[in-house]
Design an enzyme around this catalytic site. Structure first.
Site, PDB file in Angstrom:
ATOM      1  N   SER A  88     -39.956  80.291  11.563  1.00 49.41           N
ATOM      2  CA  SER A  88     -38.615  79.902  11.103  1.00 49.41           C
ATOM      3  C   SER A  88     -38.481  80.115   9.603  1.00 49.41           C
ATOM      4  O   SER A  88     -38.453  81.234   9.130  1.00 49.41           O
ATOM      5  CB  SER A  88     -38.341  78.447  11.506  1.00 49.41           C
ATOM      6  OG  SER A  88     -37.038  78.058  11.183  1.00 49.41           O
ATOM      7  N   HIS A 198     -32.500  74.951  14.957  1.00 56.45           N
ATOM      8  CA  HIS A 198     -32.484  75.950  16.025  1.00 56.45           C
ATOM      9  C   HIS A 198     -31.721  75.514  17.272  1.00 56.45           C
ATOM     10  O   HIS A 198     -31.819  76.173  18.302  1.00 56.45           O
ATOM     11  CB  HIS A 198     -33.915  76.356  16.412  1.00 56.45           C
ATOM     12  CG  HIS A 198     -34.712  76.895  15.276  1.00 56.45           C
ATOM     13  ND1 HIS A 198     -34.429  78.110  14.680  1.00 56.45           N
ATOM     14  CD2 HIS A 198     -35.768  76.377  14.598  1.00 56.45           C
ATOM     15  CE1 HIS A 198     -35.294  78.313  13.692  1.00 56.45           C
ATOM     16  NE2 HIS A 198     -36.095  77.285  13.612  1.00 56.45           N
TER      17      HIS A 198
END
Length: 208
Positions: A88, A198
């Site tokens: 990420s 997310h």
């Protein structure tokens, strides 16, 4: 020998993460540069329990420390990576490490990213948790069955076989924990983050 590097993302931060390199000049140069760009003391923020786990600070701090470590390693050792990636947020560090982005540009991007994500979570109580010892597809199915509009829960990161990160409303994360354990998960551990990264709760951030 070919070496691949994976840079860490949000949730892996801790107050001691800069200690091992604190007496290395090249490391401190990057920390000083980061502090100047961000207009606050990176070292002080790392040691502050509230700041280090607040998205606004966590993301720039993780990028700064990760890149400072990488910069020191390539200057002080013979390490040469053939490929880089990131969990990420760690993708930004990988882009700095291979000179796709400058450190200053990446830091300002991440700072803005953190602001957008934090704003999207205003009045939303979000959380994330790592689920260990249960197949990712099984975790995803359980989340889909349990998720509802007022208590969203989603499988968001498939880190490796047997390790999946879930995220959503805090109440949903808490409610699904015993279900996951009953289904075979060995550990369900909440992560030290202040948002549900997310997930569909942050859909507006991509537009921003």
């Amino acid at each position: 020998m070919s070496i691949a590097v994976v840079f860490p993302g949000q949730g892996s931060q801790n107050k001691e993460m800069a200690d091992s390199f604190s007496d290395v000049s090249s490391f401190n140069e990057v920390i000083d540069q980061g502090s100047e760009i961000l207009n606050y003391d990176v070292r002080e923020a790392i040691k502050n329990e509230e700041k280090i786990n607040d998205t606004i600070y966590t993301q720039p701090l993780m990028l700064t420390i990760s890149y400072a470590m990488w910069d020191t390693l390539i200057k002080k050792t013979s390490i040469k990576a053939c490929i880089g990636a990131g969990h990420s947020l760690g993708e930004y560090t990988a882009l700095v490490a291979n000179n796709t982005l400058s450190f200053s540009d990446a830091l300002m991007l991440v700072k803005k990213r953190a602001e957008f994500m934090s704003s999207a979570m205003v009045d939303v109580d979000g959380a994330m948790a790592a689920v260990i010892g249960l197949d990712g597809n099984k975790v995803s199915d359980i989340c889909k069955e349990a998720s509802k509009d007022e208590a969203i829960i989603e499988a968001v990161n498939f880190n490796c076989p047997g390790q999946t990160v879930i995220a959503g409303h805090t109440v949903a994360v808490e409610d699904i924990t015993p279900v996951l354990k009953t289904s075979g998960a060995k550990i369900v551990k909440k992560l030290p983050v202040s948002l549900a990264a997310h997930t569909s709760l942050l859909k507006s951030v991509s537009d921003d």
